[in-house]
Design a protein around this motif. Structure first.
Motif, PDB file in Angstrom:
ATOM      1  N   VAL A  77       0.633  -1.225   0.088  1.00 22.21           N
ATOM      2  CA  VAL A  77       0.159   0.057   0.187  1.00 22.21           C
ATOM      3  C   VAL A  77       0.874   1.253   0.265  1.00 22.21           C
ATOM      4  N   VAL A  78       0.596   2.357  -1.132  1.00 21.78           N
ATOM      5  CA  VAL A  78       1.576   3.844  -0.767  1.00 21.78           C
ATOM      6  C   VAL A  78      -0.142   4.552  -0.583  1.00 21.78           C
ATOM      7  N   PRO A  79       0.964   5.466   0.464  1.00 27.00           N
ATOM      8  CA  PRO A  79       0.157   7.149  -0.299  1.00 27.00           C
ATOM      9  C   PRO A  79      -0.580   6.953  -1.713  1.00 27.00           C
ATOM     10  N   VAL A  80      -1.658   8.683  -1.731  1.00 22.75           N
ATOM     11  CA  VAL A  80      -2.817   8.885  -2.650  1.00 22.75           C
ATOM     12  C   VAL A  80      -1.603   9.657  -3.365  1.00 22.75           C
ATOM     13  N   GLY A  81      -1.050   9.361  -4.867  1.00 20.48           N
ATOM     14  CA  GLY A  81      -0.187  10.224  -5.716  1.00 20.48           C
ATOM     15  C   GLY A  81       1.158   9.903  -5.514  1.00 20.48           C
ATOM     16  N   HIS A  82       1.318   8.459  -4.634  1.00 17.57           N
ATOM     17  CA  HIS A  82       2.657   7.763  -5.293  1.00 17.57           C
ATOM     18  C   HIS A  82       2.494   6.652  -6.134  1.00 17.57           C
ATOM     19  N   LEU A  83       1.084   6.055  -6.464  1.00 20.83           N
ATOM     20  CA  LEU A  83       0.784   5.327  -6.875  1.00 20.83           C
ATOM     21  C   LEU A  83       1.965   4.732  -8.337  1.00 20.83           C
ATOM     22  N   ASN A  84       2.077   5.547  -9.126  1.00 16.60           N
ATOM     23  CA  ASN A  84       2.175   5.694 -10.699  1.00 16.60           C
ATOM     24  C   ASN A  84       4.128   5.166 -10.361  1.00 16.60           C
ATOM     25  N   ALA A  85       4.684   5.718  -9.398  1.00 11.34           N
ATOM     26  CA  ALA A  85       5.790   6.129  -9.154  1.00 11.34           C
ATOM     27  C   ALA A  85       6.060   4.655  -8.290  1.00 11.34           C
ATOM     28  N   ARG A  86       5.685   4.195  -7.998  1.00 11.62           N
ATOM     29  CA  ARG A  86       5.494   2.724  -7.305  1.00 11.62           C
ATOM     30  C   ARG A  86       5.756   1.759  -8.568  1.00 11.62           C
ATOM     31  N   VAL A  87       4.535   1.477  -8.547  1.00  9.32           N
ATOM     32  CA  VAL A  87       4.984   0.552  -9.921  1.00  9.32           C
ATOM     33  C   VAL A  87       5.760   0.586 -10.799  1.00  9.32           C
ATOM     34  N   ASP A  88       6.217   1.518 -11.245  1.00  8.10           N
ATOM     35  CA  ASP A  88       7.039   1.839 -12.094  1.00  8.10           C
ATOM     36  C   ASP A  88       8.293   1.303 -11.481  1.00  8.10           C
ATOM     37  N   GLN A  89       8.361   1.863 -10.788  1.00  2.95           N
ATOM     38  CA  GLN A  89      10.120   0.841  -9.240  1.00  2.95           C
ATOM     39  C   GLN A  89      10.271  -0.276  -9.492  1.00  2.95           C
ATOM     40  N   VAL A  90       8.743  -0.685  -9.210  1.00  2.00           N
ATOM     41  CA  VAL A  90       8.923  -2.126  -9.346  1.00  2.00           C
ATOM     42  C   VAL A  90       8.498  -2.605 -10.546  1.00  2.00           C
ATOM     43  N   ALA A  91       8.035  -2.061 -11.523  1.00  2.00           N
ATOM     44  CA  ALA A  91       7.993  -2.736 -13.428  1.00  2.00           C
ATOM     45  C   ALA A  91       9.496  -2.973 -13.269  1.00  2.00           C
ATOM     46  N   ARG A  92       9.852  -1.846 -13.604  1.00  2.00           N
ATOM     47  CA  ARG A  92      11.438  -2.035 -13.939  1.00  2.00           C
ATOM     48  C   ARG A  92      12.551  -3.164 -13.426  1.00  2.00           C
ATOM     49  N   LEU A  93      12.483  -3.441 -11.940  1.00  2.00           N
ATOM     50  CA  LEU A  93      13.282  -3.781 -11.218  1.00  2.00           C
ATOM     51  C   LEU A  93      12.600  -5.694 -11.438  1.00  2.00           C
ATOM     52  N   VAL A  94      11.450  -5.832 -11.893  1.00  2.00           N
ATOM     53  CA  VAL A  94      11.324  -7.339 -12.347  1.00  2.00           C
ATOM     54  C   VAL A  94      11.870  -7.111 -13.526  1.00  2.00           C
ATOM     55  N   ALA A  95      11.788  -5.935 -14.240  1.00  2.00           N
ATOM     56  CA  ALA A  95      11.788  -6.456 -16.395  1.00  2.00           C
ATOM     57  C   ALA A  95      13.682  -6.822 -16.436  1.00  2.00           C
ATOM     58  N   ARG A  96      14.048  -6.403 -15.472  1.00  2.00           N
ATOM     59  CA  ARG A  96      15.822  -6.964 -14.998  1.00  2.00           C
ATOM     60  C   ARG A  96      16.273  -8.310 -15.156  1.00  2.00           C
ATOM     61  N   ARG A  97      15.017  -9.262 -14.472  1.00  2.00           N
ATOM     62  CA  ARG A  97      15.026 -10.540 -14.309  1.00  2.00           C
ATOM     63  C   ARG A  97      15.158 -11.490 -15.159  1.00  2.00           C
ATOM     64  N   ASP A  98      15.941 -12.215 -15.808  1.00  2.00           N
ATOM     65  CA  ASP A  98      15.757 -13.519 -16.277  1.00  2.00           C
ATOM     66  C   ASP A  98      14.039 -14.502 -16.863  1.00  2.00           C
ATOM     67  N   PRO A  99      13.677 -13.950 -18.247  1.00  2.00           N
ATOM     68  CA  PRO A  99      12.943 -14.397 -18.480  1.00  2.00           C
ATOM     69  C   PRO A  99      12.152 -15.633 -17.911  1.00  2.00           C
ATOM     70  N   ALA A 100      13.496 -16.909 -18.447  1.00  2.00           N
ATOM     71  CA  ALA A 100      13.115 -17.958 -17.712  1.00  2.00           C
ATOM     72  C   ALA A 100      13.173 -18.596 -16.809  1.00  2.00           C
ATOM     73  N   THR A 101      14.344 -17.654 -15.742  1.00  2.00           N
ATOM     74  CA  THR A 101      13.757 -18.104 -14.518  1.00  2.00           C
ATOM     75  C   THR A 101      12.768 -17.400 -14.069  1.00  2.00           C
ATOM     76  N   VAL A 102      12.520 -15.998 -14.241  1.00  2.00           N
ATOM     77  CA  VAL A 102      10.661 -15.959 -13.739  1.00  2.00           C
ATOM     78  C   VAL A 102       9.714 -17.044 -14.509  1.00  2.00           C
ATOM     79  N   GLN A 103       9.659 -17.155 -15.583  1.00  2.00           N
ATOM     80  CA  GLN A 103       8.338 -19.061 -15.903  1.00  2.00           C
ATOM     81  C   GLN A 103       8.422 -19.722 -14.808  1.00  2.00           C
ATOM     82  N   ILE A 104       9.804 -19.688 -15.138  1.00  6.94           N
ATOM     83  CA  ILE A 104      10.163 -21.129 -13.777  1.00  6.94           C
ATOM     84  C   ILE A 104       9.235 -21.120 -13.056  1.00  6.94           C
TER      85      ILE A 104
END
Length: 257
Positions: free
Chosen positions: A189-216
């Motif tokens: 849960v994040v404060p109102v007004g901080h949702l986009n920034a936090r989702v973008d941060q998590v999305a970028r973090l996850v996108a750096r992970r190896d896709p094959a390992t993520v699927q497994i």
């Protein structure tokens, strides 16, 4: 990638695809066209290995206020035997299954009302991040219908636990973001007004992970992992280990030089 959907707004930013339910005047209620658009998009993504993260969000003040019950009378008039309604229900099941089985990591970006079918779509995402404006409700029993939309009940039980889901269903009480996090319906849960920034941060973090390992890893975390964990795709696992070994050897050679 196709972007001309009637009820969705789709934006691609590198490996992150944002999919926005785009019926704000209707509270982003899920109708037959929304399901058609989501299913077409998710099927296309099955073949698109460039997309590593899918963010599901809602336009306007709410993520999703549930299923669009206004179309039910028209469907019954069209087919009094209920065949059209059953086809709609089957399509909802296919959408939720496709969402759960997608190779890319899915993140639900939640705000405002997250009700009924909206909660169903959210709970089939891998990660769920919401702001303090979130209000959740499971109104099915109060509406005299069973909680069958999209096959959501088993998924909710897996995520939140049987005792919690039993109370939420039988009372149809509204609950806020703090309780949703306590119930594991929200991961964060994040404060109102901080949702986009936090989702973008998590999305970028996850996108750096190896896709094959993520699927497994996603397979291992699936509902029937206890039956399939020993039968995972050995080629993917072997390839992942080989890449790690090759990387280690490369580093050793460079160090020796």
């Amino acid at each position: 990638m196709r972007t001309d959907f009637k009820t969705l707004r789709v934006t691609l930013n590198g490996p992150v695809l944002t999919v926005e339910l785009n019926r704000p005047d209707h509270g982003n209620a899920v109708d037959g066209q929304v399901l058609i658009d989501l299913l077409d998009l998710l099927r296309a993504l099955e073949e698109d290995t460039a997309v590593r993260v899918v963010v599901l969000s809602g336009a306007g003040d709410h993520f999703c206020q549930g299923g669009d019950r206004s179309e039910f009378p028209a469907l019954l008039a069209q087919e009094p035997g209920g065949q059209a309604l059953r086809a709609l229900a089957a399509r909802a099941h296919r959408v939720c299954a496709a969402l759960a089985e997608l190779g890319a990591v899915t993140i639900a970006r939640l705000h405002g009302d997250v009700i009924g079918a909206g909660l169903g779509l959210a709970v089939f995402c891998d990660l769920r991040i919401g702001d303090e404006s979130c209000r959740f409700r499971m109104p099915e029993v109060g509406l005299r219908v069973p909680p069958a939309w999209g096959g959501v009940l088993p998924r909710l039980v897996e995520e939140a636990g049987r005792a919690t889901v039993r109370k939420l269903l039988l009372t149809s009480e509204e609950f806020d973001a703090e309780k949703a996090e306590k119930f594991s319906i929200l991961h964060e849960v994040v404060p109102v007004g901080h949702l986009n920034a936090r989702v973008d941060q998590v999305a970028r973090l996850v996108a750096r992970r190896d896709p094959a390992t993520v699927q497994i890893t996603k397979r291992m975390l699936s509902a029937d992992a206890h039956r399939t964990a020993g039968l995972l795709d050995e080629e993917l696992l072997t390839a992942a280990i080989s890449r790690q070994s090759s990387g280690s050897r490369g580093r050793a050679v460079r160090a020796g030089q």
